[in-house]
Design a protein around this motif. Structure first.
Motif, PDB file in Angstrom:
ATOM      1  N   UNK A   1       1.376  -7.183  -1.264  1.00 27.69           N
ATOM      2  CA  UNK A   1       0.921  -5.793  -1.229  1.00 27.69           C
ATOM      3  C   UNK A   1       1.384  -5.207   0.101  1.00 27.69           C
ATOM      4  N   UNK A   2       2.293  -4.248   0.037  1.00 26.39           N
ATOM      5  CA  UNK A   2       2.885  -3.699   1.254  1.00 26.39           C
ATOM      6  C   UNK A   2       2.578  -2.210   1.358  1.00 26.39           C
ATOM      7  N   UNK A   3       2.020  -1.814   2.494  1.00 27.10           N
ATOM      8  CA  UNK A   3       1.692  -0.416   2.755  1.00 27.10           C
ATOM      9  C   UNK A   3       2.645   0.130   3.809  1.00 27.10           C
TER      10      UNK A   3
ATOM     11  N   UNK B   1      -9.184   4.668  -1.328  1.00 23.64           N
ATOM     12  CA  UNK B   1      -8.303   4.821  -2.485  1.00 23.64           C
ATOM     13  C   UNK B   1      -7.067   3.948  -2.327  1.00 23.64           C
ATOM     14  N   UNK B   2      -6.506   3.936  -1.133  1.00 21.72           N
ATOM     15  CA  UNK B   2      -5.345   3.091  -0.856  1.00 21.72           C
ATOM     16  C   UNK B   2      -5.687   1.622  -1.087  1.00 21.72           C
ATOM     17  N   UNK B   3      -6.822   1.196  -0.566  1.00 25.36           N
ATOM     18  CA  UNK B   3      -7.196  -0.215  -0.679  1.00 25.36           C
ATOM     19  C   UNK B   3      -7.490  -0.631  -2.118  1.00 25.36           C
ATOM     20  N   UNK B   4      -7.771   0.328  -2.975  1.00 28.85           N
ATOM     21  CA  UNK B   4      -7.969  -0.004  -4.395  1.00 28.85           C
ATOM     22  C   UNK B   4      -6.709  -0.599  -5.014  1.00 28.85           C
ATOM     23  N   UNK B   5      -5.555  -0.264  -4.462  1.00 26.16           N
ATOM     24  CA  UNK B   5      -4.298  -0.807  -4.981  1.00 26.16           C
ATOM     25  C   UNK B   5      -4.204  -2.309  -4.766  1.00 26.16           C
ATOM     26  N   UNK B   6      -5.033  -2.836  -3.867  1.00 25.40           N
ATOM     27  CA  UNK B   6      -5.057  -4.283  -3.652  1.00 25.40           C
ATOM     28  C   UNK B   6      -5.633  -5.023  -4.853  1.00 25.40           C
TER      29      UNK B   6
ATOM     30  N   UNK C   1      -7.806  -5.716   5.315  1.00 22.51           N
ATOM     31  CA  UNK C   1      -8.177  -5.552   3.906  1.00 22.51           C
ATOM     32  C   UNK C   1      -7.270  -6.359   2.984  1.00 22.51           C
ATOM     33  N   UNK C   2      -6.057  -6.681   3.462  1.00 22.56           N
ATOM     34  CA  UNK C   2      -5.156  -7.478   2.641  1.00 22.56           C
ATOM     35  C   UNK C   2      -3.724  -6.979   2.559  1.00 22.56           C
TER      36      UNK C   2
ATOM     37  N   UNK D   1      -4.002   0.825  10.864  1.00 16.87           N
ATOM     38  CA  UNK D   1      -3.132  -0.241  10.355  1.00 16.87           C
ATOM     39  C   UNK D   1      -3.802  -1.605  10.450  1.00 16.87           C
ATOM     40  N   UNK D   2      -4.519  -1.863  11.536  1.00 10.70           N
ATOM     41  CA  UNK D   2      -5.213  -3.145  11.676  1.00 10.70           C
ATOM     42  C   UNK D   2      -6.263  -3.306  10.583  1.00 10.70           C
TER      43      UNK D   2
END
Length: 202
Positions: free
Chosen positions: A79-81, A67-72, A112-113, A106-107
């Motif tokens: 894109x900062x997490x 779900x988090x990576x969908x924001x990419x 993922x971007x 985190x890695x």
């Protein structure tokens, strides 16, 4: 939108009764450029977890990773997490497991971007009084310069604040009403660590 900033973590990011004005993520919004979208998806009770112990969607950063990576998918230059977790992890586990899970998570997000910001841990009375001893180890590891560009891209050293993050500050009810969760005063005092770290990546 030039920048997408997502906060992921536990109740300290999510905000509880002790932060009626706003937790750290909402405060950081004021320090971001106007063309920045900020989202706070943190959930109370969350830990990092891993593929070996994925946990549930509601309580695991690992389980929410897709779900988090969908924001990419949102078109943006940056894109900062921002990862704010560890309090629950080390209440029920050890430093080595937490650090391994944190680095792997985190890695993978970087791969993922994402550009990743991690936060050092605030004091609390979890883990039968041994939490602050544990956080000294994990905070030192998070600040290791060798980890920049490998596991994360910047560190928000909130856990190094000389007023709100010294051992024993959690016993001050005007800062941590339940000895775990920071109130508005603390959130206002530490939000700058996150703003500085994020802006260094824009």
């Amino acid at each position: 939108i030039e920048n997408v900033v997502v906060f992921e973590g536990d109740s300290i990011f999510e905000g509880i009764a002790y932060t009626p004005l706003s937790p750290v993520p909402e405060r950081v919004m004021a320090d971001m450029p106007s063309n920045t979208f900020v989202a706070n998806v943190a959930r109370s009770g969350s830990s990092i977890n891993s593929s070996g112990s994925p946990g549930s969607y509601n309580t695991s950063l690992y389980a929410r990773r897709a779900t988090i990576d969908n924001a990419l998918l949102y078109p943006a230059t940056n894109h900062i997490l921002c990862v704010g977790s560890g309090t629950n992890d080390m209440n029920s586990g050890d430093t080595a497991t937490y650090l391994t899970n944190l680095k792997n998570y985190c890695a993978a997000r970087r791969a993922a971007g994402w550009k990743v910001v991690v936060g050092t841990l605030l004091p609390c009375t979890y883990a039968s009084g041994t939490f602050n001893t544990k956080r000294a180890v994990t905070n030192a590891d998070a600040l290791n310069p060798a980890h920049i560009g490998v596991y994360w891209d910047a560190v928000a050293d909130q856990g190094g604040d000389a007023t709100y993050a010294v051992d024993g500050a959690e016993l001050n009810a005007s800062y941590y009403p339940d000895t775990v969760h920071p109130n508005d005063t603390v959130c206002a005092g530490i939000k700058g660590y996150w703003s500085t770290a994020i802006n260094s990546l824009l």
